[in-house]
Design a protein around this motif. Sequence first.
Motif, PDB file in Angstrom:
ATOM      1  N   GLY A 141      40.958  39.203  50.412  1.00 20.33           N
ATOM      2  CA  GLY A 141      42.024  38.874  49.478  1.00 20.33           C
ATOM      3  C   GLY A 141      41.995  37.440  48.990  1.00 20.33           C
ATOM      4  O   GLY A 141      42.782  37.076  48.104  1.00 20.33           O
ATOM      5  N   LEU A 142      41.086  36.624  49.525  1.00 23.87           N
ATOM      6  CA  LEU A 142      41.043  35.212  49.140  1.00 23.87           C
ATOM      7  C   LEU A 142      40.646  35.040  47.678  1.00 23.87           C
ATOM      8  O   LEU A 142      41.337  34.357  46.908  1.00 23.87           O
ATOM      9  N   PHE A 143      39.553  35.660  47.271  1.00 26.32           N
ATOM     10  CA  PHE A 143      39.082  35.504  45.893  1.00 26.32           C
ATOM     11  C   PHE A 143      40.047  36.127  44.883  1.00 26.32           C
ATOM     12  O   PHE A 143      40.362  35.490  43.864  1.00 26.32           O
ATOM     13  N   PRO A 144      40.560  37.359  45.110  1.00 29.25           N
ATOM     14  CA  PRO A 144      41.579  37.875  44.184  1.00 29.25           C
ATOM     15  C   PRO A 144      42.819  36.988  44.124  1.00 29.25           C
ATOM     16  O   PRO A 144      43.444  36.866  43.063  1.00 29.25           O
ATOM     17  N   GLY A 145      43.167  36.361  45.247  1.00 34.93           N
ATOM     18  CA  GLY A 145      44.307  35.448  45.228  1.00 34.93           C
ATOM     19  C   GLY A 145      44.048  34.241  44.342  1.00 34.93           C
ATOM     20  O   GLY A 145      44.941  33.779  43.614  1.00 34.93           O
ATOM     21  N   ILE A 146      42.819  33.721  44.402  1.00 35.89           N
ATOM     22  CA  ILE A 146      42.459  32.597  43.530  1.00 35.89           C
ATOM     23  C   ILE A 146      42.514  33.021  42.063  1.00 35.89           C
ATOM     24  O   ILE A 146      43.017  32.287  41.200  1.00 35.89           O
ATOM     25  N   LEU A 147      41.999  34.218  41.775  1.00 37.87           N
ATOM     26  CA  LEU A 147      42.049  34.721  40.399  1.00 37.87           C
ATOM     27  C   LEU A 147      43.492  34.892  39.927  1.00 37.87           C
ATOM     28  O   LEU A 147      43.818  34.595  38.768  1.00 37.87           O
ATOM     29  N   ALA A 148      44.361  35.376  40.827  1.00 36.76           N
ATOM     30  CA  ALA A 148      45.768  35.529  40.459  1.00 36.76           C
ATOM     31  C   ALA A 148      46.402  34.172  40.169  1.00 36.76           C
ATOM     32  O   ALA A 148      47.201  34.032  39.233  1.00 36.76           O
ATOM     33  N   GLY A 149      46.040  33.167  40.972  1.00 34.96           N
ATOM     34  CA  GLY A 149      46.558  31.828  40.715  1.00 34.96           C
ATOM     35  C   GLY A 149      46.097  31.280  39.376  1.00 34.96           C
ATOM     36  O   GLY A 149      46.881  30.674  38.632  1.00 34.96           O
ATOM     37  N   ILE A 150      44.817  31.504  39.050  1.00 36.24           N
ATOM     38  CA  ILE A 150      44.295  31.058  37.756  1.00 36.24           C
ATOM     39  C   ILE A 150      44.997  31.796  36.618  1.00 36.24           C
ATOM     40  O   ILE A 150      45.314  31.208  35.572  1.00 36.24           O
ATOM     41  N   ALA A 151      45.253  33.096  36.830  1.00 39.25           N
ATOM     42  CA  ALA A 151      45.936  33.885  35.803  1.00 39.25           C
ATOM     43  C   ALA A 151      47.350  33.376  35.548  1.00 39.25           C
ATOM     44  O   ALA A 151      47.900  33.581  34.461  1.00 39.25           O
ATOM     45  N   LEU A 152      47.950  32.723  36.528  1.00 38.66           N
ATOM     46  CA  LEU A 152      49.268  32.122  36.323  1.00 38.66           C
ATOM     47  C   LEU A 152      49.164  30.715  35.736  1.00 38.66           C
ATOM     48  O   LEU A 152      49.998  30.313  34.917  1.00 38.66           O
ATOM     49  N   LEU A 153      48.133  29.977  36.151  1.00 39.97           N
ATOM     50  CA  LEU A 153      47.994  28.593  35.696  1.00 39.97           C
ATOM     51  C   LEU A 153      47.610  28.503  34.220  1.00 39.97           C
ATOM     52  O   LEU A 153      48.159  27.681  33.476  1.00 39.97           O
ATOM     53  N   VAL A 154      46.663  29.344  33.804  1.00 41.75           N
ATOM     54  CA  VAL A 154      46.164  29.248  32.425  1.00 41.75           C
ATOM     55  C   VAL A 154      47.265  29.511  31.396  1.00 41.75           C
ATOM     56  O   VAL A 154      47.451  28.712  30.464  1.00 41.75           O
ATOM     57  N   PRO A 155      48.037  30.601  31.507  1.00 42.53           N
ATOM     58  CA  PRO A 155      49.131  30.780  30.534  1.00 42.53           C
ATOM     59  C   PRO A 155      50.157  29.653  30.591  1.00 42.53           C
ATOM     60  O   PRO A 155      50.705  29.257  29.551  1.00 42.53           O
ATOM     61  N   ALA A 156      50.419  29.128  31.801  1.00 41.54           N
ATOM     62  CA  ALA A 156      51.377  28.024  31.911  1.00 41.54           C
ATOM     63  C   ALA A 156      50.871  26.791  31.165  1.00 41.54           C
ATOM     64  O   ALA A 156      51.643  26.098  30.479  1.00 41.54           O
ATOM     65  N   MET A 157      49.571  26.511  31.277  1.00 41.25           N
ATOM     66  CA  MET A 157      49.001  25.366  30.563  1.00 41.25           C
ATOM     67  C   MET A 157      49.043  25.579  29.054  1.00 41.25           C
ATOM     68  O   MET A 157      49.369  24.662  28.290  1.00 41.25           O
TER      69      MET A 157
END
Length: 216
Positions: free
Chosen positions: A10-26
């Motif tokens: 679940g580590l890599f999917p968690g990182i992808l989920a974090g990126i999916a939240l960060l990019v729209p926020a930026m």
Amino acid sequence: MDLRALFAAGLFPGILAGIALLVPAMIVSKRYGWEGGTPVEGAEQLSVRTTFKQAIPALFAPVLILGGLRSGLFTPTEAAVVAVAYGAIVGLFLTRELSWRDLWELLGEAAIISGVVMLIIALAGIFAWAGTMLGTFRHLAEWIISLTDNGVLLLVLVMLAVLVAGMLLDAISIYLIMMPILIPVMQHFEWNPVWFGILLAMNIAIGQFTRRWRSI
């Protein structure tokens, strides 16, 4: 199924989920000019190096958990205890942002929340036991398998059902109720248990966040 493998997977999917939240926020912050806020007068301006040094104790927590799991030092359940103990030690003695009174209040809140969760688990467990003993879940699993021979299509349908369930129920209840139904389906189509578990966890998490977003 090895819980340590599931945790690590679940580590890599968690990182992808974090990126999916960060990019729209930026993107949204740049579009509306939120990224260049005016500094508050008198506020301390911290550099990246300073903030990184302050974040080192928190960043060490996943290293401690994953290292202990991979080395076999403790189980996933014990890892939760280790993480809580580590956080308490850091807050009390290292950063000193946590007092003994705060710790006592946090323990009280945790006891109340745990009581509610255990009640939900007990009721969901009774429901799951009844469904298994009566054969209801077995018939449901057979019906789901009979819907189509296309494993990909059925996987999409299952994930959609789990997503909707995540909007209505808590994660523990979903696992207790749906796993007796989904495990035979997983075995029939020979899906990897770790891979399937990560898909379930991600879809349930999305459903949980969607429910909270809709309630705002």
